[in-house]
Structure formats: C-alpha cells, structure tokens
Enzyme design. Structure first.
Site, short mmCIF file in Angstrom:
data_model
loop_
_atom_site.label_atom_id
_atom_site.label_comp_id
_atom_site.label_asym_id
_atom_site.label_seq_id
_atom_site.Cartn_x
_atom_site.Cartn_y
_atom_site.Cartn_z
N GLN A 27 -2.67 -12.52 7.47
CA GLN A 27 -2.93 -12.11 6.08
C GLN A 27 -2.27 -13.09 5.10
O GLN A 27 -2.88 -13.53 4.13
CB GLN A 27 -2.38 -10.70 5.87
CG GLN A 27 -2.26 -10.30 4.41
CD GLN A 27 -1.88 -8.85 4.23
OE1 GLN A 27 -2.74 -7.97 4.34
NE2 GLN A 27 -0.63 -8.57 3.92
N MET A 68 0.85 -1.19 0.00
CA MET A 68 0.00 0.00 0.00
C MET A 68 0.89 1.24 0.00
O MET A 68 0.47 2.33 0.42
CB MET A 68 -0.94 -0.02 1.21
CG MET A 68 -1.89 -1.23 1.16
SD MET A 68 -3.40 -1.03 2.10
CE MET A 68 -2.76 -0.91 3.75
N GLN A 95 6.05 -11.75 7.20
CA GLN A 95 5.51 -12.54 8.32
C GLN A 95 4.85 -11.66 9.38
O GLN A 95 4.05 -12.13 10.18
CB GLN A 95 6.62 -13.38 8.97
CG GLN A 95 5.98 -14.49 9.83
CD GLN A 95 6.86 -15.06 10.88
OE1 GLN A 95 7.95 -15.51 10.55
NE2 GLN A 95 6.42 -15.05 12.12
N GLN A 138 -10.44 -2.66 2.49
CA GLN A 138 -9.93 -3.42 3.63
C GLN A 138 -9.89 -2.58 4.91
O GLN A 138 -9.42 -3.04 5.94
CB GLN A 138 -8.57 -4.05 3.32
CG GLN A 138 -7.41 -3.08 3.21
CD GLN A 138 -6.13 -3.76 2.75
OE1 GLN A 138 -5.99 -4.17 1.61
NE2 GLN A 138 -5.18 -3.91 3.68
N GLU A 187 11.97 -0.70 5.10
CA GLU A 187 12.92 -1.81 4.87
C GLU A 187 12.23 -3.17 4.78
O GLU A 187 12.73 -4.08 4.12
CB GLU A 187 13.97 -1.84 5.99
CG GLU A 187 15.15 -0.93 5.77
CD GLU A 187 15.94 -1.21 4.49
OE1 GLU A 187 16.23 -2.39 4.20
OE2 GLU A 187 16.28 -0.25 3.79
N GLY A 188 11.10 -3.31 5.47
CA GLY A 188 10.36 -4.59 5.39
C GLY A 188 9.93 -4.86 3.95
O GLY A 188 10.15 -5.95 3.41
N HIS A 189 9.34 -3.83 3.32
CA HIS A 189 8.94 -3.99 1.91
C HIS A 189 10.17 -4.26 1.04
O HIS A 189 10.14 -5.09 0.14
CB HIS A 189 8.27 -2.71 1.39
CG HIS A 189 6.98 -2.36 2.07
ND1 HIS A 189 6.84 -1.24 2.84
CD2 HIS A 189 5.78 -2.98 2.08
CE1 HIS A 189 5.60 -1.16 3.29
NE2 HIS A 189 4.94 -2.22 2.86
N SER A 245 6.68 -1.13 10.23
CA SER A 245 5.30 -1.00 9.75
C SER A 245 5.12 0.44 9.29
O SER A 245 5.67 1.37 9.91
CB SER A 245 4.34 -1.30 10.90
OG SER A 245 3.06 -0.78 10.60
O1 PAF Z 1 -0.14 -5.80 3.54
C1 PAF Z 1 -0.56 -4.88 2.78
O2 PAF Z 1 0.11 -3.88 2.54
C2 PAF Z 1 -1.95 -4.99 2.17
O3 PAF Z 1 -2.83 -5.63 3.04
C3 PAF Z 1 -1.95 -5.68 0.79
C4 PAF Z 1 -1.48 -7.10 0.86
C5 PAF Z 1 -1.06 -4.89 -0.17
C6 PAF Z 1 -3.37 -5.68 0.21
O4 PAF Z 1 -3.89 -4.40 0.09
#
Ligand code: PAF
Length: 287
Positions: free
Chosen positions: A153, A30, A148, A61, A35-37, A185
């Site tokens: 999710q 999103m 994780q 969501q 760094e996690g991404h 996060s």
């Molecule tokens: O973890 C997230 O950033 C979101 O829930 C995702 C998987 C991109 C779905 O919108």
C-alpha cells in the site's frame, strides 16, 4: 482538538494553516486505532506544526465478500486516544460527502497494484489509491505517514504521489508488533484466543526466512517452500494467499536473492486475513 466532517471545511482549514506557514502532517486511518497508528501520529507530531488524522472506513477498497460492514468501529475510544496524543484535527467525513452521487473518477496505479494483495483482492488498491488521493487533496499535508505492515500500500501511494506530481513526502514507519511478534492490526480483534496464539506463526516464519538469508541461502524458491510448509502446518491457518520472497520495487517473485528483498505473507485464520512482511537489505543480511 477539532473534529471536521465536511471535506470543503477541512480543505479551507488546511489552506489557512499553510498560508500562515504551518506544515501539516497527516495520518490516514480507518479508525480502530492501535499502537501502530499511534506511532505514526507521534512521528507526524514530531515533524510538523499541525497533525491531522483521518478516520474513514473506505467502502471502495473492500471487495463484495470482504469485511466492510464488520470492520471494527470505535469512534469514542479512538477520539479519546487522539485527544491523549494531542492531535490537532480529526477528519471524519461521511461516505456521501466523499463519494457523492455522480462520482466517476478513480486512481489506478498499474502493475504494482496487481501483485501480492492486489492479486487476491481485485480493485483493492484502486480503492486505496482513489481515497488517499482525495484525502491528500483535501488535507494538503507536507508529509503523510504509513506503516510498513502495509508495505505494498505504501509503495502504491509513493508511486501515485510521484506520477501525479503531488508535492508530498510519503513516510513509511516501522511495523509495531505485539510482545510475541504479531504485527499490530485492527483485524487482530477478530481472532479467537486459539487463532490469536496461532497467529504468531506469521512472525516466526518471517524470522526463520530472514535467518536463512543471513546464513547465506540465496535460493528464494527454497525459502518460499519452507515458509509455506511452516504456515500450512499450523492447523489454525485456513488459507494461504501468498508467502515468499519478492522484489520490493516491482513485487515480482524472486528466484535468487541478490540485492534488496521483501519477505511477505498473507494468510487466513478462519475468516480473518492477516498480512506481514520484512524488508531484507544487504546491511540487514550481514547484521
Ligand atoms: O491503511 C489503511 O488504514 C487504509 O488503507 C487507508 C490508507 C486509510 C486508506 O483507506
């Protein structure tokens, strides 16, 4: 690096790559990248020919009183980071192209979506499952990467991929942490200095629970009570959604720890809801 905004064009581009025998690795996000991404992106790059990262703040969501409007957005900063990682394609669709007028189809993964975060965020996993199904159908990856930190999710997505016969490998990558243990996060950006200091209680509480299990304690109810006491003693914790020991497949609460277990926490600091977890396998218990 190319930026694509139209689902149909993204889909045709993916088809062309696949036709040429190239594998696609996909990291759905999103935005508000940290760094996690980036660790997911590095893994995707290692394991595939083409890497696609989506940035889409998915309205369906978020609950009506949740942070959809305030969710951090930094398209320029994110684009720079993705450029540095040498990502091939950014997919950034408009809401109206993902959910056009007349949109009627939702994906609901039963049972496991109702527990833990699902119990406190009704409809959240339905929104996640729906958007991820759409993104997977558009991007057509061989592998998709999830952290994780959002373990429930990732399991919901693994389940939908299996149930809907999607030929995609869902890869769960380790949680990336700040130096003091706080899980990275995008929502950490909401924390005041005081809340940021206090947030380390989440990691400390998980480590303490892990140590109890390593020392041979198998009474999950006892561990849960210690975890909850510890979290609630921190003055900056304004709410506790859950903290305890769960089955990592069904997310049911455990009374005794025999096999694998999931230590999981969801707390609020002010208005900011943070989650974290640790998987405890028999190996780890003895380690
Ligand atoms: O973890 C997230 O950033 C979101 O829930 C995702 C998987 C991109 C779905 O919108």
């Amino acid at each position: 690096m190319e930026t694509m905004r139209i689902p149909r064009i993204m889909q045709d581009t993916s088809k062309a790559h696949i036709l040429h025998g190239r594998t696609i690795g996909f990291v759905p996000t999103m935005g508000a990248l940290h760094e996690g991404h980036l660790s997911l992106i590095r893994m995707a790059k290692q394991e595939n020919d083409i890497t696609v990262v989506s940035m889409f703040v998915n309205p369906i969501q978020f609950g009506p009183s949740e942070d959809f409007k305030q969710y951090p957005r930094d398209i320029d900063g994110d684009t720079e980071k993705l450029q540095r990682e040498d990502v091939d394609i950014i997919f950034m669709p408009e809401i109206s192209l993902m959910y056009p007028e007349g949109f009627l189809t939702y994906v609901n993964v039963e049972k496991i979506s109702d527990r833990l975060c699902g119990a406190f965020r009704p409809g959240h996993f339905k929104g996640v499952a729906t958007v991820v199904t759409k993104l997977l159908n558009i991007v057509k990856p061989a592998k998709a990467y999830f952290g994780q930190k959002d373990f429930q999710q990732a399991i919901v997505i693994k389940q939908l991929v299996r149930d809907l016969d999607m030929d995609i490998d869902i890869v769960i990558c380790p949680t990336v942490r700040e130096r003091d243990g706080l899980a990275m996060s995008s929502r950490n950006a909401y924390l005041s200095i005081r809340q940021r200091e206090a947030a380390t209680i989440i990691y400390k509480c998980l480590i303490e629970a892990l140590d109890m299990i390593k020392s041979g304690i198998i009474d999950a109810g006892y561990i849960k009570r210690i975890m909850q006491d510890r979290l609630l003693k921190e003055a900056a914790v304004s709410g506790l959604d859950y903290a305890g020991v769960y089955d990592p497949v069904t997310f049911a609460e455990l009374s005794e720890i025999e096999g694998d277990a999931l230590l999981a926490v969801a707390v609020k600091l002010g208005d900011t809801r943070l989650i974290d977890n640790m998987l405890v396998t028999p190996d780890r218990r003895n380690g």
